[in-house]
Design a protein around this motif. Structure first.
Motif, short mmCIF file in Angstrom:
data_model
loop_
_atom_site.label_atom_id
_atom_site.label_comp_id
_atom_site.label_asym_id
_atom_site.label_seq_id
_atom_site.Cartn_x
_atom_site.Cartn_y
_atom_site.Cartn_z
N VAL A 92 6.09 -11.72 -2.64
CA VAL A 92 6.95 -10.58 -3.22
C VAL A 92 5.96 -9.49 -3.35
N ILE A 93 6.03 -8.16 -2.49
CA ILE A 93 5.33 -7.20 -2.52
C ILE A 93 5.75 -6.01 -3.45
N ASP A 94 4.36 -5.92 -4.54
CA ASP A 94 4.70 -4.71 -5.30
C ASP A 94 4.03 -3.58 -4.95
N THR A 95 4.63 -2.41 -4.52
CA THR A 95 4.26 -1.23 -3.93
C THR A 95 3.96 -0.37 -5.07
N PRO A 96 2.93 0.73 -4.52
CA PRO A 96 2.82 1.60 -5.52
C PRO A 96 3.98 2.89 -5.51
N PRO A 97 3.82 3.75 -6.36
CA PRO A 97 4.67 4.93 -6.10
C PRO A 97 4.02 6.12 -5.58
N HIS A 98 4.75 6.95 -4.89
CA HIS A 98 4.17 8.13 -4.10
C HIS A 98 3.08 7.46 -3.10
N ALA A 99 3.21 6.59 -2.11
CA ALA A 99 2.44 6.05 -1.24
C ALA A 99 3.17 5.61 -0.01
N ASP A 100 3.33 6.66 0.64
CA ASP A 100 3.99 6.50 2.08
C ASP A 100 3.60 5.61 2.87
N SER A 101 2.27 5.55 3.04
CA SER A 101 1.73 4.52 4.16
C SER A 101 1.82 3.01 3.62
N MET A 102 1.41 2.78 2.37
CA MET A 102 1.76 1.43 1.78
C MET A 102 3.12 0.79 1.91
N SER A 103 3.78 1.89 1.31
CA SER A 103 5.50 1.50 1.25
C SER A 103 5.93 1.29 2.66
N ALA A 104 5.40 2.15 3.87
CA ALA A 104 6.14 1.96 5.15
C ALA A 104 5.20 0.98 5.64
N ALA A 105 4.13 0.53 5.38
CA ALA A 105 3.45 -0.94 5.83
C ALA A 105 4.48 -2.44 5.35
N ALA A 106 4.77 -1.99 3.85
CA ALA A 106 5.55 -3.29 3.26
C ALA A 106 6.76 -3.20 3.64
N CYS A 107 7.67 -2.16 3.97
CA CYS A 107 8.77 -2.14 4.93
C CYS A 107 8.75 -2.88 6.08
N ARG A 108 7.61 -2.43 6.95
CA ARG A 108 7.54 -3.23 8.44
C ARG A 108 7.44 -4.70 8.17
N VAL A 109 6.50 -5.29 7.32
CA VAL A 109 6.40 -6.80 7.20
C VAL A 109 7.21 -7.46 6.62
N ALA A 110 8.31 -6.97 5.77
CA ALA A 110 9.36 -7.36 4.77
C ALA A 110 10.44 -8.10 5.89
N ASP A 111 11.02 -9.15 5.22
CA ASP A 111 12.28 -9.62 5.88
C ASP A 111 13.36 -9.14 4.99
N LEU A 112 13.20 -8.58 3.85
CA LEU A 112 14.31 -7.92 2.75
C LEU A 112 13.49 -6.94 2.04
N ILE A 113 14.04 -5.72 1.87
CA ILE A 113 13.56 -4.64 0.99
C ILE A 113 14.57 -4.75 -0.09
N LEU A 114 13.93 -4.40 -1.23
CA LEU A 114 14.63 -3.95 -2.60
C LEU A 114 14.37 -2.78 -3.13
N VAL A 115 15.23 -1.99 -3.59
CA VAL A 115 14.72 -0.69 -4.11
C VAL A 115 15.25 -0.34 -5.53
N PRO A 116 14.33 -0.76 -6.49
CA PRO A 116 14.82 -0.65 -7.85
C PRO A 116 14.85 0.84 -8.28
N CYS A 117 16.24 0.88 -9.18
CA CYS A 117 16.43 2.22 -9.40
C CYS A 117 17.27 2.51 -10.70
N ARG A 118 16.84 3.22 -11.61
CA ARG A 118 17.78 3.54 -12.71
C ARG A 118 18.92 4.10 -12.25
N PRO A 119 20.10 3.91 -12.99
CA PRO A 119 21.20 4.81 -12.49
C PRO A 119 21.40 5.96 -13.33
N ARG A 120 20.27 6.97 -13.09
CA ARG A 120 20.29 8.27 -13.76
C ARG A 120 20.33 9.12 -12.59
#
Length: 220
Positions: A83-111
């Motif tokens: 399970v990869i815990d990525t940083p906020p505001h880091a497109d390069s790491m987020s993009a890298a995590a998305c590339r290697v993932a089998d499943l991507i989860l986007v946590p979000c407050r309903p606000r």
């Protein structure tokens, strides 16, 4: 090895909370799991220290080019779920995590502000071509209309919604501060029930099998 990336460009969305609880639920189910802490704030790593070495393991990785290598090494050592815990505001790491993932989860407050902020994350998920779902976090426990409106906004960004919400509950905060998870702190509590339901769904979506299930299939 299956890999789940927890991604959001919004700070305070609940990425680390989601990562810790999913990996611990997997471990409790008999799956060799780990958390790959890709956030320079190293919150997951500090949580691991508070646990005095209790599993799941947390591995540091703040460099996008090293992400795939770290995952390969973990798989060679027998890990079944990362399970990869990525940083906020880091497109390069987020993009890298998305590339290697089998499943991507986007946590979000309903606000409103949180929902508006996930559009960039939605673009990253869609660009990766991987299945991605929004997990509503830290919202009211009973707010049907709020979640319905939030789901409509998310649908406009081209993302699906996970069927389980991790509500705003004190157990999540108390547990992480104690180096535990909600299911460890209050096994029979509502938060533990939410985590169990989310993990069951993730396991099905990611085709992650417990050792017990693997044994049965091998015997067949």
């Amino acid at each position: 090895m299956q890999t789940v990336a927890i991604v959001s460009q919004k700070g305070g969305a609940g990425k680390t909370t989601l990562a810790l609880h999913l990996a611990t639920a997997a471990h409790a189910a008999g799956i060799v799991s780990l958390i790959l802490d890709a956030d320079p704030q190293a919150t997951a790593s500090r949580w691991s220290q508070w646990r005095d070495g209790a599993e799941p393991d947390v591995i540091d990785c703040a460099s996008p080019p090293l992400l795939a290598k770290k995952l390969d090494q973990a798989a060679e050592l027998g890990a079944e779920l990362a399970v990869i815990d990525t940083p906020p505001h880091a497109d390069s790491m987020s993009a890298a995590a998305c590339r290697v993932a089998d499943l991507i989860l986007v946590p979000c407050r309903p606000r409103a502000f949180d929902l508006d902020a996930i559009q960039t994350t939605a673009d990253l998920v869609k660009a990766s071509g991987k299945p991605g779902f929004v997990v509503f976090m830290a919202g009211p426990q009973r707010a049907i209309h709020l979640y319905k409106e939030a789901a409509e906004i998310v649908a406009g960004f081209g993302l699906a919604i996970a069927p389980v919400v991790l509500s705003e509950r004190a157990a999540y905060h108390h547990a992480t501060g104690a180096g535990k998870t909600a299911q460890e702190l209050e096994p029979g509590g509502r938060a533990a029930e939410e985590v169990a339901a989310l993990w069951a769904w993730v396991r099905q979506r990611g085709n992650v099998l417990t050792r017990k299930h693997v044994s049965k299939e091998a015997a067949a």
